[in-house]
Scaffold this motif. Structure first.
Motif, PDB file in Angstrom:
ATOM      1  N   ARG A  50     -34.536 -33.469  13.964  1.00  0.00           N
ATOM      2  CA  ARG A  50     -34.128 -32.579  12.881  1.00  0.00           C
ATOM      3  C   ARG A  50     -33.729 -31.252  13.487  1.00  0.00           C
ATOM      4  O   ARG A  50     -34.440 -30.730  14.348  1.00  0.00           O
ATOM      5  CB  ARG A  50     -35.337 -32.346  11.976  1.00  0.00           C
ATOM      6  CG  ARG A  50     -35.123 -32.699  10.521  1.00  0.00           C
ATOM      7  CD  ARG A  50     -36.417 -32.454   9.782  1.00  0.00           C
ATOM      8  NE  ARG A  50     -36.178 -31.674   8.587  1.00  0.00           N
ATOM      9  CZ  ARG A  50     -37.120 -31.029   7.916  1.00  0.00           C
ATOM     10  NH1 ARG A  50     -38.363 -31.057   8.348  1.00  0.00           N
ATOM     11  NH2 ARG A  50     -36.827 -30.351   6.841  1.00  0.00           N
ATOM     12  N   HIS A  57     -34.921 -25.681   7.364  1.00  0.00           N
ATOM     13  CA  HIS A  57     -35.774 -26.017   8.505  1.00  0.00           C
ATOM     14  C   HIS A  57     -35.552 -24.976   9.595  1.00  0.00           C
ATOM     15  O   HIS A  57     -34.459 -24.891  10.168  1.00  0.00           O
ATOM     16  CB  HIS A  57     -35.418 -27.420   8.997  1.00  0.00           C
ATOM     17  CG  HIS A  57     -36.383 -27.965   9.980  1.00  0.00           C
ATOM     18  ND1 HIS A  57     -36.017 -28.374  11.241  1.00  0.00           N
ATOM     19  CD2 HIS A  57     -37.720 -28.157   9.904  1.00  0.00           C
ATOM     20  CE1 HIS A  57     -37.080 -28.820  11.879  1.00  0.00           C
ATOM     21  NE2 HIS A  57     -38.130 -28.688  11.094  1.00  0.00           N
ATOM     22  N   ASP A  61     -37.139 -30.293  15.351  1.00  0.00           N
ATOM     23  CA  ASP A  61     -38.186 -31.300  15.539  1.00  0.00           C
ATOM     24  C   ASP A  61     -37.792 -32.209  16.687  1.00  0.00           C
ATOM     25  O   ASP A  61     -36.693 -32.781  16.686  1.00  0.00           O
ATOM     26  CB  ASP A  61     -38.356 -32.133  14.266  1.00  0.00           C
ATOM     27  CG  ASP A  61     -39.017 -31.348  13.148  1.00  0.00           C
ATOM     28  OD1 ASP A  61     -39.564 -30.255  13.424  1.00  0.00           O
ATOM     29  OD2 ASP A  61     -38.986 -31.836  12.007  1.00  0.00           O
ATOM     30  N   HIS A 150     -44.615 -35.280  16.298  1.00  0.00           N
ATOM     31  CA  HIS A 150     -43.402 -34.610  16.787  1.00  0.00           C
ATOM     32  C   HIS A 150     -43.753 -33.167  17.101  1.00  0.00           C
ATOM     33  O   HIS A 150     -44.808 -32.664  16.704  1.00  0.00           O
ATOM     34  CB  HIS A 150     -42.269 -34.667  15.749  1.00  0.00           C
ATOM     35  CG  HIS A 150     -42.467 -33.790  14.542  1.00  0.00           C
ATOM     36  ND1 HIS A 150     -43.248 -34.168  13.467  1.00  0.00           N
ATOM     37  CD2 HIS A 150     -41.988 -32.554  14.234  1.00  0.00           C
ATOM     38  CE1 HIS A 150     -43.220 -33.204  12.542  1.00  0.00           C
ATOM     39  NE2 HIS A 150     -42.477 -32.203  12.995  1.00  0.00           N
ATOM     40  N   HIS A 152     -42.655 -29.371  16.400  1.00  0.00           N
ATOM     41  CA  HIS A 152     -41.832 -28.421  15.652  1.00  0.00           C
ATOM     42  C   HIS A 152     -41.694 -27.180  16.531  1.00  0.00           C
ATOM     43  O   HIS A 152     -42.690 -26.543  16.878  1.00  0.00           O
ATOM     44  CB  HIS A 152     -42.470 -28.064  14.306  1.00  0.00           C
ATOM     45  CG  HIS A 152     -41.682 -27.032  13.560  1.00  0.00           C
ATOM     46  ND1 HIS A 152     -40.612 -27.347  12.750  1.00  0.00           N
ATOM     47  CD2 HIS A 152     -41.795 -25.683  13.532  1.00  0.00           C
ATOM     48  CE1 HIS A 152     -40.109 -26.231  12.244  1.00  0.00           C
ATOM     49  NE2 HIS A 152     -40.807 -25.198  12.708  1.00  0.00           N
ATOM     50  N   PHE A 254     -41.106 -26.929   7.797  1.00  0.00           N
ATOM     51  CA  PHE A 254     -41.721 -27.446   9.004  1.00  0.00           C
ATOM     52  C   PHE A 254     -40.958 -28.614   9.595  1.00  0.00           C
ATOM     53  O   PHE A 254     -41.392 -29.196  10.544  1.00  0.00           O
ATOM     54  CB  PHE A 254     -43.174 -27.872   8.701  1.00  0.00           C
ATOM     55  CG  PHE A 254     -43.976 -26.718   8.177  1.00  0.00           C
ATOM     56  CD1 PHE A 254     -44.539 -25.823   9.044  1.00  0.00           C
ATOM     57  CD2 PHE A 254     -44.102 -26.534   6.825  1.00  0.00           C
ATOM     58  CE1 PHE A 254     -45.261 -24.734   8.548  1.00  0.00           C
ATOM     59  CE2 PHE A 254     -44.824 -25.459   6.334  1.00  0.00           C
ATOM     60  CZ  PHE A 254     -45.394 -24.560   7.187  1.00  0.00           C
TER      61      PHE A 254
HETATM   62 ZN   LIG Z   1     -40.043 -29.124  11.882  1.00  0.00          ZN
END
Ligand SMILES: [Zn+2]
Length: 254
Positions: A50, A57, A61, A150, A152, A254
């Motif tokens: 992401r 966002h 990610d 994952h 962030h 997030f």
């Molecule tokens: Zn994130």
């Protein structure tokens, strides 16, 4: 005579500096470049699941190519030389978070950015610790099972934010798109020497207390921990079925 006044003034000046260092300044090593925080140094074996989206966002990610939780517990590395200014369990949508402050030369100026690593399974550094580019700072996590494992990852232009979303524009005035920041800065001139950076720049009263693990000097001079922990209270409220888009900006952040 004039000479002795000079030496007196100098010694008073030195004594002042030694006796009362500015609590809001620290020394750290200038960044010699920025690498990716997973699969060091080039994110080998990982992909960006992401991307950064202003008002959505606010970071990237990063996932292992194996999918699912195959990357759970894999090492997370500091993107550059710097100083750990935040290493705590913030719970809510964040979980374990590390913020590292970096200085680097660009266009003849010293610039400052924060890198942020969220949802970590483990934090292996402490606030106030110096880290080097590529040094492991934590492991990849799920934030207590809230997400598939994952990382962030955020890069902050504004070093007042930390984990606070409220009161800051959710766009390029305060954030960089992490890969777009890193790619042109893989190797930088002027790194390695030490320089002074501002610390204690986070204003959110929820994070004035001591960190959840280990000691820290960065909170010196701050008010002590409030009697009630507002982070815990907010988490409790969220669990008790009164979910609303909270001050962290909702899960989309997030
Ligand atoms: Zn994130």
């Amino acid at each position: 005579m004039r000479k002795s006044w000079f030496w007196l003034a100098l010694s008073v000046g030195v004594a002042t500096l030694v006796g009362a260092p500015d609590p809001n300044v620290a020394r750290t090593r200038v960044a010699d470049g920025f690498d990716f925080p997973v699969g060091k140094p080039n994110a080998d074996g990982y992909y960006k699941a992401r991307g950064f989206r202003p008002n959505g966002h606010l970071g990237e990610d990063w996932n292992g190519i194996g999918g699912g939780n195959t990357d759970l517990g894999s090492p997370i590395y500091s993107t550059a030389n710097g100083l750990v200014v935040f290493a705590r369990d913030v719970r809510l949508g964040w979980g374990n978070v590390i913020v590292i402050r970096h200085i680097y030369f660009e266009g003849g100026d010293l610039k400052t950015v924060d890198s942020l690593y969220g949802h970590l399974d483990r934090i292996v550094v402490k606030e106030g610790q110096q880290v080097l580019r590529g040094q492991q700072v934590g492991t990849m996590g799920t934030n207590r099972g809230m997400y598939p494992a994952h990382l962030h990852f955020e890069i902050h232009k504004n070093i007042s934010m930390g984990v606070t979303r409220t009161g800051f524009r959710h766009d390029f005035t305060n954030y960089y798109a992490p890969s777009d920041f890193i790619n042109p800065r893989r190797r930088l001139a002027g790194g390695g020497r030490s320089a002074l950076i501002a610390i204690n720049t986070f204003n959110d009263p929820r994070f004035f207390g001591p960190p959840s693990g280990g000691s820290a000097n960065l909170g010196a001079g701050r008010p002590t921990r409030p009697e009630r922990d507002p982070v815990q209270e907010a988490a409790k409220k969220q669990r008790s079925n009164t979910f609303r888009v909270d001050r962290f900006g909702g899960l989309d952040s997030f």
